[in-house]
Write a protein that holds these residues in place. Structure first.
Motif, PDB file in Angstrom:
ATOM      1  N   ILE A 165      14.646  -0.388   2.594  1.00 37.05           N
ATOM      2  CA  ILE A 165      15.062  -1.706   2.096  1.00 37.05           C
ATOM      3  C   ILE A 165      14.037  -2.759   2.499  1.00 37.05           C
ATOM      4  CG2 ILE A 165      16.803  -3.516   2.298  1.00 37.05           C
ATOM      5  CD1 ILE A 165      18.882  -1.387   2.842  1.00 37.05           C
ATOM      6  N   ALA A 166      13.665  -2.731   3.764  1.00 38.17           N
ATOM      7  CA  ALA A 166      12.741  -3.757   4.268  1.00 38.17           C
ATOM      8  C   ALA A 166      11.392  -3.655   3.561  1.00 38.17           C
ATOM      9  CB  ALA A 166      12.577  -3.612   5.782  1.00 38.17           C
ATOM     10  N   LEU A 167      10.930  -2.437   3.360  1.00 40.51           N
ATOM     11  CA  LEU A 167       9.640  -2.266   2.700  1.00 40.51           C
ATOM     12  C   LEU A 167       9.694  -2.805   1.268  1.00 40.51           C
ATOM     13  CD1 LEU A 167       6.769  -1.142   2.820  1.00 40.51           C
ATOM     14  CD2 LEU A 167       7.661   1.042   2.018  1.00 40.51           C
ATOM     15  N   THR A 168      10.800  -2.544   0.600  1.00 47.39           N
ATOM     16  CA  THR A 168      10.948  -3.074  -0.758  1.00 47.39           C
ATOM     17  C   THR A 168      10.847  -4.592  -0.748  1.00 47.39           C
ATOM     18  OG1 THR A 168      12.500  -1.279  -1.113  1.00 47.39           O
ATOM     19  CG2 THR A 168      12.448  -3.017  -2.779  1.00 47.39           C
ATOM     20  N   TRP A 169      11.541  -5.189   0.181  1.00 48.40           N
ATOM     21  CA  TRP A 169      11.523  -6.654   0.278  1.00 48.40           C
ATOM     22  C   TRP A 169      10.103  -7.157   0.578  1.00 48.40           C
ATOM     23  CZ3 TRP A 169      12.868 -10.943  -1.319  1.00 48.40           C
ATOM     24  CH2 TRP A 169      12.745 -12.129  -0.575  1.00 48.40           C
ATOM     25  N   CYS A 170       9.420  -6.453   1.450  1.00 51.12           N
ATOM     26  CA  CYS A 170       8.052  -6.855   1.787  1.00 51.12           C
ATOM     27  C   CYS A 170       7.156  -6.799   0.548  1.00 51.12           C
ATOM     28  CB  CYS A 170       7.490  -5.947   2.885  1.00 51.12           C
ATOM     29  SG  CYS A 170       8.271  -6.235   4.477  1.00 51.12           S
ATOM     30  N   LEU A 171       7.332  -5.766  -0.252  1.00 49.34           N
ATOM     31  CA  LEU A 171       6.496  -5.653  -1.444  1.00 49.34           C
ATOM     32  C   LEU A 171       6.840  -6.741  -2.453  1.00 49.34           C
ATOM     33  CD1 LEU A 171       6.293  -1.786  -1.817  1.00 49.34           C
ATOM     34  CD2 LEU A 171       4.578  -3.366  -0.925  1.00 49.34           C
ATOM     35  N   ILE A 172       8.127  -7.051  -2.560  1.00 51.66           N
ATOM     36  CA  ILE A 172       8.514  -8.142  -3.469  1.00 51.66           C
ATOM     37  C   ILE A 172       7.835  -9.434  -3.022  1.00 51.66           C
ATOM     38  CG2 ILE A 172      10.433  -9.595  -4.235  1.00 51.66           C
ATOM     39  CD1 ILE A 172      12.218  -7.111  -4.076  1.00 51.66           C
ATOM     40  N   MET A 173       7.918  -9.709  -1.738  1.00 51.43           N
ATOM     41  CA  MET A 173       7.300 -10.948  -1.251  1.00 51.43           C
ATOM     42  C   MET A 173       5.801 -10.937  -1.508  1.00 51.43           C
ATOM     43  SD  MET A 173       9.190 -12.107   2.220  1.00 51.43           S
ATOM     44  CE  MET A 173       8.688 -10.729   3.198  1.00 51.43           C
TER      45      MET A 173
ATOM     46  N   THR B 175      -2.679 -13.570   4.746  1.00 49.60           N
ATOM     47  CA  THR B 175      -1.439 -14.244   5.131  1.00 49.60           C
ATOM     48  C   THR B 175      -0.257 -13.295   5.034  1.00 49.60           C
ATOM     49  OG1 THR B 175      -0.246 -16.323   4.980  1.00 49.60           O
ATOM     50  CG2 THR B 175      -0.604 -15.169   2.917  1.00 49.60           C
ATOM     51  N   SER B 176      -0.371 -12.260   4.211  1.00 49.72           N
ATOM     52  CA  SER B 176       0.739 -11.320   4.081  1.00 49.72           C
ATOM     53  C   SER B 176       0.552 -10.119   5.003  1.00 49.72           C
ATOM     54  CB  SER B 176       0.852 -10.843   2.645  1.00 49.72           C
ATOM     55  OG  SER B 176      -0.229  -9.975   2.367  1.00 49.72           O
ATOM     56  N   TYR B 177      -0.274 -10.237   5.998  1.00 52.83           N
ATOM     57  CA  TYR B 177      -0.490  -9.116   6.917  1.00 52.83           C
ATOM     58  C   TYR B 177      -0.720  -7.846   6.095  1.00 52.83           C
ATOM     59  CZ  TYR B 177       2.945 -12.098   9.504  1.00 52.83           C
ATOM     60  OH  TYR B 177       3.676 -13.112  10.046  1.00 52.83           O
ATOM     61  N   ALA B 178      -1.532  -7.923   5.043  1.00 51.87           N
ATOM     62  CA  ALA B 178      -1.700  -6.803   4.129  1.00 51.87           C
ATOM     63  C   ALA B 178      -0.337  -6.309   3.666  1.00 51.87           C
ATOM     64  CB  ALA B 178      -2.481  -5.662   4.779  1.00 51.87           C
ATOM     65  N   MET B 179       0.243  -6.949   2.726  1.00 52.04           N
ATOM     66  CA  MET B 179       1.535  -6.546   2.147  1.00 52.04           C
ATOM     67  C   MET B 179       2.700  -6.610   3.131  1.00 52.04           C
ATOM     68  SD  MET B 179       0.953  -3.661  -0.585  1.00 52.04           S
ATOM     69  CE  MET B 179      -0.213  -3.821  -1.909  1.00 52.04           C
ATOM     70  N   TYR B 180       2.671  -7.567   4.020  1.00 52.19           N
ATOM     71  CA  TYR B 180       3.807  -7.807   4.916  1.00 52.19           C
ATOM     72  C   TYR B 180       4.157  -6.614   5.789  1.00 52.19           C
ATOM     73  CZ  TYR B 180       4.348 -12.254   2.683  1.00 52.19           C
ATOM     74  OH  TYR B 180       4.114 -13.526   2.249  1.00 52.19           O
TER      75      TYR B 180
END
Ligand code: HEM
Ligand SMILES: [Cu+2]
Ligand SMILES: [Cu+2]
Lengths: 178, 56, 575
Positions: free
Chosen positions: A27-35, C294-299
């Motif tokens: 879930i978190a990874l999905t959200w990170c990719l959306i952002m 800024t996104s730490y490479a894809m958060y």
């Protein structure tokens, strides 16, 4: 038994991970990719993006450009600061210095301008209020923003980068006319 | 707490996976941890700044 | 021969030299916090426009010193103590080169005093960022350089101790998770200090006239390599402390070593890229650079924080359920020791860091959204949630634990200690929330006067902005009361607390060892691996309550994130 002891298993990497953590990670990874993809998305479809158009300059060189803009398009004066009404679509120059934004700009609503910003001395913060648009203004660099003010009114330009004892007196103006 | 170190271990021989070896090696991590931001943030960032054209 | 003391209450081993260094660094940290707190009060009472306490010059001086004493000196002195605990104490190892440990301490102390001296002389009110071409006195920079060199030495003593522990086989298996968190912090610290050296050394030479020009944009990029990374040290360190406190208070074990350590690995790889948060509205930097960094490479570092956010409370939940607090989703949480300040500080730290600090940080670190937030008072509000209610409260929690264990004094005023985390956390949360609000109304940070007295052209903030700043400042005052309570309890305990060991006197608080009879030459028993967990990992969730809390965080995050895009969409078109 605890977080501050060595892991129980010599090869802890192979201990299976609980279901709960796996679900959460997905879930978190999905959200990170959306952002992440929101940013390129906004570059394509959004209307508020910064160009990276900028030039190396010097205070003298930039100051001359600002003066030229004032000489050509000055329409008045307020509290000793010239008011400039540049033609729609043109290049507009504003400078920050201790402790003034110079000149005052008079723009037309829904017209697009190429706004140039630079500093004559220290760093300043270009903060248009109450619309709340904020840019860093750095000496030696001329930044170009393509801006389309779409609400008429009187705007303050507050300096929001600390620039010495007169920082709080550094206020400029932008008028957007119908 | 139970001492697990002296109990006979069948996994004592098993090879440690590469990822665990990496995570268990602070100096390798130190190298990566310094290299990443140096390359992507500092060097790339400075390159951007120095390649800004001079104003016409 | 290395000498060790065993704590009779906890069974922790203290190497004599490490013990002294931990105490000395912790005490120096507390002094810095005291100074910073007093200055914080002056600052917040000035930003409260109805009070408007200090004149402009003193306000900027106080704000410069507040930032540096709090963010740099309090936090980094304490982190040095954390590094020594995580290496020497937790690994039952002698400290590598105690001599260099003392060099660390003395350099940092001299540096801290020198920089403060420069600030209070009045010619260095340049804010902690000291953006060139604004110039401070040479000893302002020199103090920071000495401090940084000291901290770097501390990191290498830490790494050296890891090597010693490994060679002398003081522990079995891999290092504990908490120590691994400290490794992460130390790695980030090395990059932080390297960036600091690259920029502060030339700036120092510039201030004494050997270099004629410092490029302002170059300064910003490299300075933030230090300035933002040092915040990432804090994140790595306080997450390690969350795990530590979960272990100490609940006997919690990590839900998965693999997951928690991988999350730390993501920190090591990506966390520091976010220095770019500060450069998002600067001239001439490409969108690619901004988006990637800024996104730490894809958060991926945000992913890591979200993982810790689940696994820390999750490990507590699992431990509590094992003790029988099994009813419903949240009995484990309701029955947690809320009157134990070690736990309550840690839990407030966890919640405020996630909900306030984390979410606001990611939102304003979004490339385009930053332009509606940059340099407003929203920014200090955000980082008071990360570094005050987050890091500082985690450090406060562990300090409550260390007073009896390390200093061998009973804590005084236990009643006040129970309340302290709530006073401090509550007050600061009010400050944070209302300053966030004022920031969205455009109130500027680092600004003496919302009325712009003396400006040729004026601007009027809406009345609401004044109200928000006033309520926020009121919260700040409560926060200062909570901070004062913390110092009263800790310093008071060192002075007047019942001695748990007869030789625990005043000088011992500053690092002089306890009576010789406390120590033995005997090597501590090897640190065993944790006992294997009883079988679990079925198909059902082990920590359902935590999972629900995590979903609440996620929903808050998503909603707030898109609200800000909407807000961005309402401003003038820019391209
Ligand atoms: C004890 C209660 C505290 C209060 C009431 C307080 C209040 C404030 C306020 C109102 C500002 C913003 C002023 C402005 O930008 O105009 C500020 C700035 C700051 N505070 Fe605090 N603070 C407190 C504690 C702390 C602590 C514990 C830390 C760090 C661990 C900290 C770190 C900072 C930093 C780094 C700044 C920014 C300075 C700058 O802009 O250069 N504060 N504080
Ligand atoms: Cu200014
Ligand atoms: Cu200013």
């Amino acid at each position: 038994m605890t977080s501050f002891m060595p892991p129980a298993e010599r090869i802890w990497w192979k201990v299976p991970v609980g279901r709960e953590e796996i679900v959460w990670i997905l879930i978190a990874l999905t959200w990170c990719l959306i952002m992440f993809f929101m940013m390129p998305y906004w570059h394509i479809y959004g209307k508020q993006n910064l160009s990276n158009e900028a030039y190396q300059t010097t205070p003298a060189k930039y100051g001359a450009k600002v003066q030229e803009g004032i000489d050509q398009h000055k329409v008045g004066e307020e509290a000793g600061v010239p008011i400039v009404h540049p033609p729609a679509g043109s290049d507009v120059y504003m400078l920050g210095r201790l402790w003034q934004w110079w000149p005052i700009l008079e723009l037309e609503k829904d017209k697009t301008y190429r706004l140039h910003l630079s500093s004559m001395d220290w760093q300043h913060g270009f903060s248009v209020q109450p619309i709340n648009i904020n840019m860093q203004v750095v000496p030696g660099y001329e930044m170009v923003l393509t801006v389309t003010p779409d609400q008429a009114g009187e705007y303050g330009v507050v300096c929001n980068e600390y620039c010495g004892i007169g920082h709080h007196t550094m206020v400029g103006k932008i008028y957007v006319k119908e | 707490m139970k001492e697990t170190s002296d109990k006979p271990e069948k996994d004592q021989e098993e090879k440690i996976p590469a990822m665990q070896t990496l995570i268990d090696n602070p100096f390798l991590l130190l190298f990566i941890g310094v290299a990443m931001p140096t390359v992507f943030y500092l060097i790339w960032g400075i390159m951007e700044i120095v390649t800004i054209p001079v104003a016409p | 021969m290395a000498q060790f003391r065993t704590c009779p209450d906890t069974g922790l081993y203290f190497h004599k030299s490490a013990e002294s260094l931990i105490k000395a660094n912790a005490v120096a940290a507390a002094v810095a916090l005291l100074v910073a707190g007093v200055l914080g009060l002056l600052v917040v009472l000035t930003r409260w426009q109805a009070v408007h306490l200090l004149p402009a010059d003193q306000f900027y001086m106080a704000l410069t010193a507040h930032g540096i004493d709090a963010l740099i000196f309090w936090i980094i002195f304490f982190e040095m103590a954390v590094l020594y605990v995580a290496s020497s104490v937790l690994l039952r190892s002698r400290l590598a080169t105690p001599f260099w440990g003392w060099v660390q301490f003395v350099l940092m102390l001299v540096g801290a005093i020198m920089t403060n001296w420069a600030i209070f002389q009045g010619n260095s009110s340049v804010m902690m960022t000291s953006y060139a071409p604004m110039q401070a006195a040479p000893h302002f920079y020199l103090g920071l350089i000495l401090f940084a060199v000291g901290a770097l030495i501390g990191c290498f003593v830490f790494f050296g101790t890891l090597v010693v522990a490994k060679q002398e086989k003081t522990y079995d298996g891999s290092i504990p998770l908490v120590t691994f968190g400290a490794v992460t912090a130390a790695i980030i610290a090395v990059f932080t200090i390297a960036s600091g050296a690259i920029i502060l050394v030339p700036t120092f030479f510039w201030s004494i006239g050997y270099i004629s020009h410092i490029d302002a944009e170059m300064y910003r990029i490299v300075w933030w390599g230090m300035g933002h990374s040092s915040q990432q040290i804090n994140v790595a360190a306080h997450v390690a402390i969350w795990y530590l406190i979960a272990g100490l208070v609940f006997g919690a074990r990590p839900m998965s070593e693999k997951v928690s350590r991988s999350a730390y690995l993501l920190y090591i790889l990506f966390l520091q890229l976010a220095c770019a948060h500060h450069i998002l509205v600067d001239p001439g930097v490409s969108a690619e650079w901004k988006v990637f960094n800024t996104s730490y490479a894809m958060y991926l570092a945000v992913l890591a924080s979200m993982i810790h956010g689940l696994t820390v409370p999750g490990s507590i939940e699992v431990a509590q359920r094992a003790k029988g607090f099994n009813n419903g989703l949240f009995e484990w949480l309701r029955k947690a020791p809320w009157d134990n300040p070690v736990f309550s500080s840690m839990f407030i730290s966890l919640v405020t860091f996630g909900f306030l600090g984390g979410i606001t940080g990611v939102v304003m670190g979004t490339e385009q959204i930053n332009l509606i937030i940059h340099n407003t008072i929203y920014v200090p509000a955000h980082f008071h949630a990360t570094v005050v209610t987050g890091t500082t409260m985690a450090f406060m929690g562990v300090t409550f634990f260390l007073i009896p264990v390390l200093f061998r004094r009973q804590m005084i005023l236990p009643g006040l200690a129970k309340l302290q985390p709530y006073i401090f956390g509550g007050g600061m949360t009010i400050l944070i929330l209302f300053m966030l609000g004022a920031g969205t109304l455009g109130v500027s940070r680092r600004h003496w006067d919302m009325d712009f007295t003396g400006a040729a052209l004026g601007f009027d903030y809406p009345g609401m902005a004044y109200t928000l700043m006033g309520i926020g400042a009121f919260g700040g005052v409560i926060g200062v009361v909570g901070g004062a309570a913390f110092l009263l309890i800790t310093v008071g305990s060192l002075l007047f607390g019942k001695k748990l060991e007869p030789s625990a006197g005043l000088l011992q608080s500053f690092g002089v060892p306890l009576a010789a009879s406390c120590y033995t030459d005997e090597r501590p028993a090897i640190l065993p691996r944790a006992a294997a967990a009883e079988g679990h990992h079925g198909s059902s969730f082990e920590a359902p309550g935590t999972f629900v809390l995590a979903l609440v965080l996620l929903v808050t995050f998503v909603v707030y994130y898109f609200i800000n895009w909407k807000y961005l969409a309402s401003v003038w078109q820019l391209s």
